[in-house]
Design a protein around this motif. Structure first.
Motif, PDB file in Angstrom:
ATOM      1  N   VAL A 113       2.310 -14.809  14.299  1.00  0.00           N
ATOM      2  CA  VAL A 113       2.437 -15.209  15.538  1.00  0.00           C
ATOM      3  C   VAL A 113       1.197 -16.745  15.342  1.00  0.00           C
ATOM      4  O   VAL A 113       0.653 -17.071  14.265  1.00  0.00           O
ATOM      5  N   LEU A 114       1.449 -17.071  16.008  1.00  0.00           N
ATOM      6  CA  LEU A 114       0.518 -18.565  16.255  1.00  0.00           C
ATOM      7  C   LEU A 114      -0.748 -18.141  17.189  1.00  0.00           C
ATOM      8  O   LEU A 114      -0.542 -18.274  17.885  1.00  0.00           O
ATOM      9  N   ALA A 115      -2.225 -18.486  16.538  1.00  0.00           N
ATOM     10  CA  ALA A 115      -3.167 -18.091  17.418  1.00  0.00           C
ATOM     11  C   ALA A 115      -4.528 -18.483  16.556  1.00  0.00           C
ATOM     12  O   ALA A 115      -4.615 -18.687  15.618  1.00  0.00           O
ATOM     13  N   ASP A 116      -4.979 -19.878  16.773  1.00  0.00           N
ATOM     14  CA  ASP A 116      -6.163 -21.287  16.983  1.00  0.00           C
ATOM     15  C   ASP A 116      -6.979 -20.218  16.716  1.00  0.00           C
ATOM     16  O   ASP A 116      -7.155 -18.800  17.466  1.00  0.00           O
ATOM     17  N   HIS A 117      -8.457 -20.422  15.607  1.00  0.00           N
ATOM     18  CA  HIS A 117      -9.543 -19.349  15.692  1.00  0.00           C
ATOM     19  C   HIS A 117     -10.135 -19.231  17.068  1.00  0.00           C
ATOM     20  O   HIS A 117     -11.026 -18.501  16.660  1.00  0.00           O
ATOM     21  N   THR A 118     -10.178 -19.603  17.785  1.00  0.00           N
ATOM     22  CA  THR A 118     -11.075 -19.188  19.347  1.00  0.00           C
ATOM     23  C   THR A 118     -10.270 -17.626  19.627  1.00  0.00           C
ATOM     24  O   THR A 118     -10.985 -17.353  20.479  1.00  0.00           O
ATOM     25  N   LYS A 119      -8.745 -17.532  19.085  1.00  0.00           N
ATOM     26  CA  LYS A 119      -8.130 -16.174  19.776  1.00  0.00           C
ATOM     27  C   LYS A 119      -8.933 -16.023  19.064  1.00  0.00           C
ATOM     28  O   LYS A 119      -8.914 -14.127  19.147  1.00  0.00           O
ATOM     29  N   LEU A 120      -9.054 -15.604  17.973  1.00  0.00           N
ATOM     30  CA  LEU A 120      -9.652 -14.965  16.639  1.00  0.00           C
ATOM     31  C   LEU A 120     -10.857 -13.810  17.163  1.00  0.00           C
ATOM     32  O   LEU A 120     -11.956 -13.809  17.377  1.00  0.00           O
ATOM     33  N   GLY A 121     -10.537 -11.953  17.336  1.00  0.00           N
ATOM     34  CA  GLY A 121     -11.746 -11.820  17.851  1.00  0.00           C
ATOM     35  C   GLY A 121     -11.940 -11.303  19.218  1.00  0.00           C
ATOM     36  O   GLY A 121     -12.876 -10.637  19.476  1.00  0.00           O
ATOM     37  N   GLN A 127      -8.922 -23.278  10.387  1.00  0.00           N
ATOM     38  CA  GLN A 127      -9.789 -22.439   9.675  1.00  0.00           C
ATOM     39  C   GLN A 127     -11.071 -22.999  10.561  1.00  0.00           C
ATOM     40  O   GLN A 127     -11.438 -23.748  10.944  1.00  0.00           O
ATOM     41  N   PRO A 128     -11.070 -21.492  10.625  1.00  0.00           N
ATOM     42  CA  PRO A 128     -12.573 -21.699  11.403  1.00  0.00           C
ATOM     43  C   PRO A 128     -13.877 -21.851  11.087  1.00  0.00           C
ATOM     44  O   PRO A 128     -14.364 -22.305   9.676  1.00  0.00           O
ATOM     45  N   PRO A 129     -14.640 -23.000  12.568  1.00  0.00           N
ATOM     46  CA  PRO A 129     -15.740 -23.572  11.636  1.00  0.00           C
ATOM     47  C   PRO A 129     -17.316 -22.501  11.286  1.00  0.00           C
ATOM     48  O   PRO A 129     -16.554 -21.479  11.699  1.00  0.00           O
ATOM     49  N   PRO A 130     -17.835 -23.299  10.286  1.00  0.00           N
ATOM     50  CA  PRO A 130     -19.134 -22.862  10.009  1.00  0.00           C
ATOM     51  C   PRO A 130     -19.722 -21.296  10.866  1.00  0.00           C
ATOM     52  O   PRO A 130     -20.110 -20.464  10.071  1.00  0.00           O
ATOM     53  N   GLU A 131     -20.308 -21.722  12.101  1.00  0.00           N
ATOM     54  CA  GLU A 131     -20.671 -21.319  12.700  1.00  0.00           C
ATOM     55  C   GLU A 131     -19.757 -20.003  13.612  1.00  0.00           C
ATOM     56  O   GLU A 131     -20.664 -19.441  14.324  1.00  0.00           O
ATOM     57  N   CYS A 132     -18.363 -20.063  13.363  1.00  0.00           N
ATOM     58  CA  CYS A 132     -17.826 -18.612  14.510  1.00  0.00           C
ATOM     59  C   CYS A 132     -17.719 -17.194  13.338  1.00  0.00           C
ATOM     60  O   CYS A 132     -16.345 -17.391  12.849  1.00  0.00           O
ATOM     61  N   ASP A 133     -19.198 -16.723  12.791  1.00  0.00           N
ATOM     62  CA  ASP A 133     -18.982 -15.166  12.067  1.00  0.00           C
ATOM     63  C   ASP A 133     -17.798 -14.402  12.735  1.00  0.00           C
ATOM     64  O   ASP A 133     -17.408 -14.128  12.068  1.00  0.00           O
ATOM     65  N   LYS A 134     -17.595 -14.428  13.844  1.00  0.00           N
ATOM     66  CA  LYS A 134     -16.362 -13.208  14.090  1.00  0.00           C
ATOM     67  C   LYS A 134     -15.222 -13.875  14.053  1.00  0.00           C
ATOM     68  O   LYS A 134     -14.644 -12.957  13.855  1.00  0.00           O
ATOM     69  N   ALA A 135     -14.806 -14.844  14.349  1.00  0.00           N
ATOM     70  CA  ALA A 135     -13.721 -15.972  13.753  1.00  0.00           C
ATOM     71  C   ALA A 135     -12.890 -14.817  12.417  1.00  0.00           C
ATOM     72  O   ALA A 135     -12.109 -14.036  11.794  1.00  0.00           O
ATOM     73  N   GLY A 136     -14.370 -16.138  11.754  1.00  0.00           N
ATOM     74  CA  GLY A 136     -14.271 -15.549  10.071  1.00  0.00           C
ATOM     75  C   GLY A 136     -14.535 -13.982   9.804  1.00  0.00           C
ATOM     76  O   GLY A 136     -13.098 -13.597   8.894  1.00  0.00           O
ATOM     77  N   THR A 137     -14.933 -13.208  10.312  1.00  0.00           N
ATOM     78  CA  THR A 137     -14.111 -11.655  10.157  1.00  0.00           C
ATOM     79  C   THR A 137     -13.539 -11.221  10.133  1.00  0.00           C
ATOM     80  O   THR A 137     -12.550 -10.379   9.727  1.00  0.00           O
ATOM     81  N   VAL A 148     -12.325 -12.294  -5.569  1.00  0.00           N
ATOM     82  CA  VAL A 148     -12.246 -13.757  -6.205  1.00  0.00           C
ATOM     83  C   VAL A 148     -12.224 -14.934  -5.658  1.00  0.00           C
ATOM     84  O   VAL A 148     -12.144 -15.516  -6.199  1.00  0.00           O
ATOM     85  N   ALA A 149     -10.998 -15.118  -3.925  1.00  0.00           N
ATOM     86  CA  ALA A 149     -11.369 -15.954  -3.041  1.00  0.00           C
ATOM     87  C   ALA A 149     -12.475 -16.997  -2.416  1.00  0.00           C
ATOM     88  O   ALA A 149     -13.279 -15.683  -2.150  1.00  0.00           O
ATOM     89  N   PRO A 150     -12.568 -18.145  -1.622  1.00  0.00           N
ATOM     90  CA  PRO A 150     -13.663 -18.026  -1.073  1.00  0.00           C
ATOM     91  C   PRO A 150     -13.307 -17.292   0.351  1.00  0.00           C
ATOM     92  O   PRO A 150     -11.999 -17.029   0.671  1.00  0.00           O
ATOM     93  N   HIS A 151     -14.082 -16.972   0.744  1.00  0.00           N
ATOM     94  CA  HIS A 151     -14.288 -16.902   2.522  1.00  0.00           C
ATOM     95  C   HIS A 151     -13.039 -17.965   3.342  1.00  0.00           C
ATOM     96  O   HIS A 151     -13.225 -18.947   2.533  1.00  0.00           O
TER      97      HIS A 151
END
Length: 299
Positions: free
Chosen positions: A197-205, A225-235, A287-290
């Motif tokens: 699946v190819l999906a940019d961070h705006t599709k996540l969540g 890589q989701p920008p820092p303010e995109c909490d939902k995408a990172g989660t 043990v890895a960063p977010h």
């Protein structure tokens, strides 16, 4: 006027809103925040969408202008998965169109697609064979859909399917807002040994009406890589990784000191993978960063 544009298109970029209402993006962003506080729309990175968990499909011009740099980086990374002489299926979408442009350089490749844009991108690739499905043309995304498209895929078997969609969540997997498009995408997936699946961070969540591929059937996600303010995408990225899905994150930053993503040597404590990715352990103790803090491949 902002509300009318969002309701008419389902999703609109801040740049387009600013152009139409003839003001700055800063002003539009402030207005969008105010409208979101009233529950009239939802903010997304770089734009606004209809409120609620399910979003409508935006028009092709809006999709083509959204997250263009991220889509290019995702396509470049995904193209590295394809080997000479392989047979793959490529679904419709603006990100898969970017992928097709890069697949033109893979000798001996066979690409099966229902997308006119994918076929056009490969039309002059002398060493690539393009096989198109039948079906009825859906003008909003230049794709062939319907029973003709699905029947032409019956009995087909290829190594990988590269598909995109309108949304991706850990709970439901990949989804789209059009029933006919979803049905053809499912047929493309059935033809492949592995689903990418190819999906940019705006599709996540983001969740839309018709499920295309459940989470457990997606072998590999290529995203940015989701920008820092995109909490939902990172989660969502962490939740998808915890499900066991292989995730490759395209890095935007140039390499520094030989480390992709601008990380200094020795950062993160994880081994390096191919260019633009890092190998991170998964799941178990973190043990890895977010994922938002580095260009990473989670495995």
């Amino acid at each position: 006027m902002i509300l009318e544009m969002v309701r008419a298109n389902g999703a609109v970029s801040l740049r387009e809103l600013a152009r139409v209402v003839q003001t700055s993006e800063v002003t539009v962003r402030r207005d969008v925040r105010a409208l979101e506080a009233e529950g009239l729309l939802d903010r997304r990175h770089g734009g606004a969408v209809l409120p609620g968990g399910f979003t409508r499909e935006s028009g092709f011009p809006q999709r083509a202008m959204a997250a263009t740099a991220e889509k290019a980086a995702i396509a470049e990374l995904a193209a590295g998965l394809v080997r000479d002489g392989e047979a793959v299926v490529v679904g419709a979408g603006t990100t898969t169109q970017e992928l097709a442009r890069r697949l033109a350089r893979v000798p001996g490749l066979t690409v099966v697609t229902n997308s006119l844009l994918v076929a056009q991108a490969l039309a002059h690739a002398n060493r690539v064979e393009v096989v198109m499905t039948g079906g009825t043309l859906r003008g909003s995304n230049y794709a062939l859909v319907g029973s003709g498209a699905e029947q032409s895929l019956h009995g087909l078997r290829v190594s990988r399917a590269f598909i995109s969609g309108a949304g991706l969540t850990a709970e439901r997997g990949l989804s789209t807002s059009n029933m006919l498009a979803a049905s053809v995408d499912r047929a493309l997936v059935r033809a492949a040994a592995e689903v990418v699946v190819l999906a940019d961070h705006t599709k996540l969540g983001t969740d839309t009406m018709f499920q295309t591929v459940p989470t457990e059937m997606i072998a590999h996600l290529v995203t940015d890589q989701p920008p820092p303010e995109c909490d939902k995408a990172g989660t969502q990225l962490e939740m998808l990784a915890d499900s066991g899905m292989r995730i490759s994150v395209a890095g935007q930053a140039p390499a520094v000191g030989g480390k992709p993503g601008g990380l200094p040597p020795g950062a993160g404590g994880a081994g390096e993978g191919p260019a633009g990715r890092r190998e991170l352990p998964l799941p178990g103790p973190r043990v890895a960063p977010h994922p938002r803090s580095a260009a990473a491949r989670l495995r």
